[in-house]
Design a protein around this motif. Sequence first.
Motif, short mmCIF file in Angstrom:
data_model
loop_
_atom_site.label_atom_id
_atom_site.label_comp_id
_atom_site.label_asym_id
_atom_site.label_seq_id
_atom_site.Cartn_x
_atom_site.Cartn_y
_atom_site.Cartn_z
N TYR A 242 0.83 -1.20 0.00
CA TYR A 242 0.00 0.00 0.00
C TYR A 242 0.87 1.25 0.00
O TYR A 242 0.64 2.17 -0.78
N ASN A 243 1.87 1.28 0.86
CA ASN A 243 2.72 2.48 0.95
C ASN A 243 3.54 2.69 -0.31
O ASN A 243 3.80 3.84 -0.69
N LEU A 244 3.97 1.61 -0.97
CA LEU A 244 4.79 1.76 -2.16
C LEU A 244 3.98 2.06 -3.42
O LEU A 244 4.40 2.86 -4.25
N LEU A 245 2.83 1.42 -3.59
CA LEU A 245 2.13 1.48 -4.86
C LEU A 245 0.80 2.24 -4.85
O LEU A 245 0.42 2.81 -5.87
N PHE A 246 0.08 2.21 -3.78
CA PHE A 246 -1.30 2.71 -3.81
C PHE A 246 -1.55 3.97 -3.00
O PHE A 246 -2.65 4.50 -3.02
N ARG A 247 -0.59 4.45 -2.28
CA ARG A 247 -0.82 5.59 -1.40
C ARG A 247 -1.03 6.89 -2.17
O ARG A 247 -1.92 7.67 -1.86
N ARG A 248 -0.22 7.10 -3.20
CA ARG A 248 -0.35 8.32 -4.01
C ARG A 248 -1.06 8.00 -5.31
O ARG A 248 -0.93 6.91 -5.87
N THR A 249 -1.80 8.95 -5.81
CA THR A 249 -2.57 8.76 -7.04
C THR A 249 -1.64 8.50 -8.23
O THR A 249 -1.95 7.67 -9.09
N SER A 250 -0.52 9.17 -8.29
CA SER A 250 0.39 9.00 -9.43
C SER A 250 0.96 7.58 -9.47
O SER A 250 1.00 6.97 -10.54
N THR A 251 1.40 7.05 -8.34
CA THR A 251 1.93 5.69 -8.35
C THR A 251 0.82 4.67 -8.55
O THR A 251 1.05 3.62 -9.15
N PHE A 252 -0.37 4.98 -8.07
CA PHE A 252 -1.51 4.08 -8.30
C PHE A 252 -1.82 3.99 -9.80
O PHE A 252 -2.02 2.90 -10.33
N ALA A 253 -1.83 5.14 -10.48
CA ALA A 253 -2.10 5.15 -11.92
C ALA A 253 -1.02 4.41 -12.69
O ALA A 253 -1.32 3.63 -13.60
N VAL A 254 0.24 4.62 -12.34
CA VAL A 254 1.34 3.93 -13.01
C VAL A 254 1.25 2.43 -12.76
O VAL A 254 1.48 1.62 -13.67
N THR A 255 0.90 2.03 -11.54
CA THR A 255 0.75 0.61 -11.22
C THR A 255 -0.34 -0.03 -12.07
O THR A 255 -0.17 -1.13 -12.60
N ILE A 256 -1.47 0.66 -12.22
CA ILE A 256 -2.58 0.15 -13.03
C ILE A 256 -2.16 0.03 -14.49
O ILE A 256 -2.44 -0.98 -15.15
N ILE A 257 -1.48 1.04 -15.03
CA ILE A 257 -1.07 1.02 -16.44
C ILE A 257 -0.05 -0.09 -16.69
O ILE A 257 -0.19 -0.86 -17.65
N VAL A 258 0.95 -0.21 -15.84
CA VAL A 258 1.96 -1.26 -16.00
C VAL A 258 1.32 -2.64 -15.85
O VAL A 258 1.62 -3.57 -16.61
#
Length: 63
Positions: A8-24
């Motif tokens: 959660y802290n690495l991938l989903f906490r911020r919107t930008s990393t969440f979006a990148v995680t979903i795209i990748v």
Amino acid sequence: MALSKTVYNLLFRRTSTFAVTIIVGAVFFERVFDQGGDAVFEQMNRGKLWKHIKHNYENKNEE
């Protein structure tokens, strides 16, 4: 519980990393699904596809 908190802290906490995680994740899933589908199709049609039988129809020029 610690693993989920770390993810959660690495991938989903911020919107930008969440979006990148979903795209990748979507790109990776698409590649895996496409290659898996191709592998199943080739396995089911082994011996019927052109790349498997083209040697029967190619002209061999002997000199």
